[in-house]
Design a protein around this motif. Structure first.
Motif, mmCIF file in Angstrom:
data_model
loop_
_atom_site.group_PDB
_atom_site.id
_atom_site.type_symbol
_atom_site.label_atom_id
_atom_site.label_comp_id
_atom_site.label_asym_id
_atom_site.label_seq_id
_atom_site.Cartn_x
_atom_site.Cartn_y
_atom_site.Cartn_z
ATOM 1 N N THR A 1 -16.671 16.616 35.821
ATOM 2 C CA THR A 1 -15.435 16.284 35.117
ATOM 3 C C THR A 1 -15.416 14.818 34.694
ATOM 4 O O THR A 1 -14.979 14.488 33.589
ATOM 5 C CB THR A 1 -14.214 16.577 36.012
ATOM 6 N N LEU A 2 -15.895 13.931 35.570
ATOM 7 C CA LEU A 2 -15.928 12.516 35.219
ATOM 8 C C LEU A 2 -17.053 12.250 34.239
ATOM 9 O O LEU A 2 -18.169 12.722 34.427
ATOM 10 C CB LEU A 2 -16.121 11.665 36.475
ATOM 11 N N HIS A 3 -16.752 11.486 33.210
ATOM 12 C CA HIS A 3 -17.744 11.195 32.184
ATOM 13 C C HIS A 3 -18.004 9.698 32.135
ATOM 14 O O HIS A 3 -17.080 8.893 32.039
ATOM 15 C CB HIS A 3 -17.259 11.699 30.822
ATOM 16 N N LYS A 4 -19.246 9.337 32.239
ATOM 17 C CA LYS A 4 -19.634 7.934 32.223
ATOM 18 C C LYS A 4 -20.638 7.728 31.103
ATOM 19 O O LYS A 4 -21.690 8.376 31.071
ATOM 20 C CB LYS A 4 -20.237 7.536 33.576
ATOM 21 N N ILE A 5 -20.307 6.832 30.187
ATOM 22 C CA ILE A 5 -21.142 6.604 29.016
ATOM 23 C C ILE A 5 -21.288 5.104 28.783
ATOM 24 O O ILE A 5 -20.382 4.325 29.103
ATOM 25 C CB ILE A 5 -20.535 7.294 27.761
ATOM 26 N N LYS A 6 -22.445 4.716 28.271
ATOM 27 C CA LYS A 6 -22.696 3.307 27.954
ATOM 28 C C LYS A 6 -23.333 3.242 26.576
ATOM 29 O O LYS A 6 -24.309 3.939 26.296
ATOM 30 C CB LYS A 6 -23.608 2.672 29.005
ATOM 31 N N CYS A 7 -22.781 2.407 25.711
ATOM 32 C CA CYS A 7 -23.295 2.231 24.354
ATOM 33 C C CYS A 7 -23.612 0.759 24.129
ATOM 34 O O CYS A 7 -22.871 -0.116 24.594
ATOM 35 C CB CYS A 7 -22.271 2.684 23.309
ATOM 36 N N ARG A 8 -24.681 0.508 23.414
ATOM 37 C CA ARG A 8 -25.050 -0.881 23.110
ATOM 38 C C ARG A 8 -25.439 -0.973 21.636
ATOM 39 O O ARG A 8 -26.136 -0.112 21.112
ATOM 40 C CB ARG A 8 -26.193 -1.346 23.997
ATOM 41 N N MET A 9 -24.986 -2.045 20.989
ATOM 42 C CA MET A 9 -25.263 -2.218 19.572
ATOM 43 C C MET A 9 -25.608 -3.669 19.268
ATOM 44 O O MET A 9 -24.941 -4.585 19.742
ATOM 45 C CB MET A 9 -24.052 -1.798 18.727
ATOM 46 N N GLU A 10 -26.654 -3.865 18.488
ATOM 47 C CA GLU A 10 -27.014 -5.186 17.990
ATOM 48 C C GLU A 10 -26.199 -5.462 16.733
ATOM 49 O O GLU A 10 -26.157 -4.638 15.820
ATOM 50 C CB GLU A 10 -28.507 -5.243 17.668
ATOM 51 N N CYS A 11 -25.545 -6.602 16.693
ATOM 52 C CA CYS A 11 -24.681 -6.948 15.562
ATOM 53 C C CYS A 11 -25.232 -8.184 14.850
ATOM 54 O O CYS A 11 -25.012 -9.320 15.283
ATOM 55 C CB CYS A 11 -23.255 -7.219 16.034
ATOM 56 N N ARG A 12 -25.942 -7.958 13.772
ATOM 57 C CA ARG A 12 -26.434 -9.064 12.962
ATOM 58 C C ARG A 12 -25.345 -9.504 12.000
ATOM 59 O O ARG A 12 -24.559 -8.693 11.512
ATOM 60 C CB ARG A 12 -27.684 -8.633 12.194
ATOM 61 N N ASP A 13 -25.298 -10.786 11.734
ATOM 62 C CA ASP A 13 -24.296 -11.359 10.825
ATOM 63 C C ASP A 13 -22.867 -11.231 11.363
ATOM 64 O O ASP A 13 -21.907 -11.332 10.596
ATOM 65 C CB ASP A 13 -24.389 -10.709 9.437
ATOM 66 N N VAL A 14 -22.715 -11.025 12.665
ATOM 67 C CA VAL A 14 -21.388 -10.969 13.280
ATOM 68 C C VAL A 14 -21.391 -11.862 14.521
ATOM 69 O O VAL A 14 -22.029 -11.531 15.524
ATOM 70 C CB VAL A 14 -21.005 -9.534 13.686
ATOM 71 N N PRO A 15 -20.706 -13.009 14.481
ATOM 72 C CA PRO A 15 -20.626 -13.866 15.665
ATOM 73 C C PRO A 15 -19.876 -13.175 16.797
ATOM 74 O O PRO A 15 -19.020 -12.312 16.558
ATOM 75 C CB PRO A 15 -19.849 -15.095 15.162
ATOM 76 N N ALA A 16 -20.185 -13.559 18.023
ATOM 77 C CA ALA A 16 -19.511 -12.970 19.180
ATOM 78 C C ALA A 16 -18.000 -13.180 19.102
ATOM 79 O O ALA A 16 -17.219 -12.287 19.462
ATOM 80 C CB ALA A 16 -20.071 -13.579 20.463
ATOM 81 N N GLU A 17 -17.578 -14.357 18.605
ATOM 82 C CA GLU A 17 -16.144 -14.640 18.531
ATOM 83 C C GLU A 17 -15.432 -13.679 17.587
ATOM 84 O O GLU A 17 -14.284 -13.292 17.824
ATOM 85 C CB GLU A 17 -15.899 -16.071 18.070
ATOM 86 N N THR A 18 -16.097 -13.300 16.477
ATOM 87 C CA THR A 18 -15.477 -12.381 15.525
ATOM 88 C C THR A 18 -15.310 -10.994 16.133
ATOM 89 O O THR A 18 -14.257 -10.362 15.996
ATOM 90 C CB THR A 18 -16.326 -12.288 14.248
ATOM 91 N N LEU A 19 -16.340 -10.517 16.817
ATOM 92 C CA LEU A 19 -16.249 -9.207 17.459
ATOM 93 C C LEU A 19 -15.151 -9.197 18.511
ATOM 94 O O LEU A 19 -14.389 -8.224 18.655
ATOM 95 C CB LEU A 19 -17.598 -8.845 18.078
ATOM 96 N N TYR A 20 -15.042 -10.287 19.234
ATOM 97 C CA TYR A 20 -13.994 -10.435 20.246
ATOM 98 C C TYR A 20 -12.611 -10.350 19.612
ATOM 99 O O TYR A 20 -11.707 -9.671 20.115
ATOM 100 C CB TYR A 20 -14.196 -11.771 20.941
ATOM 101 N N ASP A 21 -12.427 -11.033 18.476
ATOM 102 C CA ASP A 21 -11.148 -10.981 17.757
ATOM 103 C C ASP A 21 -10.835 -9.568 17.275
ATOM 104 O O ASP A 21 -9.692 -9.106 17.354
ATOM 105 C CB ASP A 21 -11.174 -11.933 16.558
ATOM 106 N N VAL A 22 -11.839 -8.878 16.765
ATOM 107 C CA VAL A 22 -11.635 -7.524 16.238
ATOM 108 C C VAL A 22 -11.143 -6.586 17.342
ATOM 109 O O VAL A 22 -10.237 -5.773 17.132
ATOM 110 C CB VAL A 22 -12.931 -6.983 15.600
ATOM 111 N N LEU A 23 -11.727 -6.691 18.526
ATOM 112 C CA LEU A 23 -11.327 -5.819 19.625
ATOM 113 C C LEU A 23 -9.911 -6.124 20.117
ATOM 114 O O LEU A 23 -9.235 -5.252 20.658
ATOM 115 C CB LEU A 23 -12.317 -5.949 20.786
ATOM 116 N N HIS A 24 -9.463 -7.354 19.918
ATOM 117 C CA HIS A 24 -8.126 -7.740 20.351
ATOM 118 C C HIS A 24 -7.046 -7.467 19.316
ATOM 119 O O HIS A 24 -5.899 -7.218 19.686
ATOM 120 C CB HIS A 24 -8.093 -9.244 20.667
#
Length: 370
Positions: free
Chosen positions: A143-166
């Motif tokens: 019943t419990l589902h555990k998933i992990k996803c990873r993505m390389e983001c070219r041309d996207v600074p970490a700060e921008t991705l952080y802002d998008v998630l917020h």
């Protein structure tokens, strides 16, 4: 946090922290410079968090002494003196064993990061075009589902991705799974409570969650994570299944001035016995598609933000937040066994969704991101 991969959201805010060797001295200087707003002190610029405990100690009300103060300190995960008769158990606080609502502390963030970076026990189910998906082999048929996803983001600074998630307003533009999402209240300068409901693959019933989200910058990296709580004003709805986020979140790691890697980790009880095709579809199609859609949203975010309150970022500037404060005592942990269990194990995939899945991952409509 809002969720991106079908199962559950993750949370908000942040800026870069001071290096560990000078964290204590830096925080002292910040406190001297920070203007006081009401009973708590916050900076007028991006607030530099030295640690989760330091952030948790900046509250919207002055701490009370005596037993209430000790209870509040324990709830916030702040250090307390331990008696010789009852020492604190070693190792990270077990997520599954929460019996009280707590704002995550430094140890919780380190534990989450370690799990994001761990390889043992994970089964790779998808790897293509910079996106990888793993599931816990021991959890695949449970019943419990555990998933992990990873993505390389070219041309996207970490700060921008952080802002998008917020940015909750921007999420409503790019997250096609969202039904409704909003913030409820803030707990500390780096923790809040929010609501998120999302569409599940047809003909499954749609889900929703109430989560406590917290976030912390760690050098040039960022963590956002959440777990489910109960709020007295937001009980389960009859038209949705209340799911349980045991622990869900994002680790954003900078790889350069304009590049980063994001890891999404989710352990969720969807409150139902799901058919095997749902589990397979989530890891083989839905998760990769959602990650790629997030990347497209990140690329377009700077232009969109310039047209929509470009300076409004309460996750970076806590003094901009208009959310009401909420005491931890108003919340309780949402345990899965207290919710109705929905048996959807015999539900067949709809023909519409089956043909839609075959249509490829590049057919997302991005016209709403303008």
């Amino acid at each position: 946090m809002k969720g991106v991969i079908q199962w559950s959201p993750a949370g908000r805010r942040g800026d870069r922290s001071e290096e560990r060797g000078t964290a204590s001295r830096s925080r002292s200087r910040d406190l001297e410079k920070r203007p006081c707003l009401g009973d708590s002190c916050q900076t007028s610029g991006p607030w530099k968090v030295a640690s989760a405990s330091a952030a948790a100690s900046t509250l919207s009300e002055p701490p009370r002494r005596t037993q209430e103060s000790r209870t509040r300190t324990r709830a916030l995960g702040l250090p307390m003196e331990q008696s010789a008769a009852s020492p604190e158990p070693p190792g990270p606080r077990p997520v599954l064993g929460r019996d009280s609502v707590q704002v995550p502390d430094d140890q919780d963030f380190r534990s989450f990061r370690s799990e994001c970076e761990a390889e043992a026990g994970w089964n790779l189910t998808y790897s293509k075009a910079g996106v990888s998906v793993w599931v816990q082999a021991v959890e695949m048929d449970r019943t419990l589902h555990k998933i992990k996803c990873r993505m390389e983001c070219r041309d996207v600074p970490a700060e921008t991705l952080y802002d998008v998630l917020h940015d909750i307003e921007y999420r409503k533009k790019w997250d096609s799974n969202v039904i409704e999402t909003f913030d409820i209240a803030r707990l500390t300068v780096n923790a809040d409570v929010g609501y998120y409901s999302w569409r599940c693959p047809k003909p499954l019933k749609n889900r929703d969650v109430i989560t406590l989200r917290s976030w912390l910058p760690m050098g040039t990296d960022y963590i956002i994570m959440n777990y489910s709580v109960k709020h007295p004003k937001y009980p389960p709805r009859k038209d949705l299944v209340r799911a349980v986020s045991i622990q869900t979140g994002y680790l954003i790691q900078s790889t350069g001035p304009k590049s980063c890697v994001i890891t999404y980790l989710a352990q969720v009880d969807p409150k139902g016995s799901l058919p095997k095709w749902v589990v397979n579809k989530s890891s083989q199609f839905l998760a990769p598609k959602a990650m790629k859609k997030m990347y497209k949203a990140c690329v377009k975010y700077p232009e969109w933000k310039q047209k929509h309150q470009p300076h409004f970022k309460p996750w970076l500037h806590p003094e901009q937040s208009s959310l009401p404060s909420l005491a931890l005592s108003e919340l309780s942990v949402q345990h899965a066994d207290s919710l109705e269990n929905i048996d959807e194990s015999a539900v067949a995939e709809s023909r519409e969704d089956r043909t839609g899945s075959a249509g490829g991952e590049g057919s997302d409509d991005d016209t709403s991101l303008t």
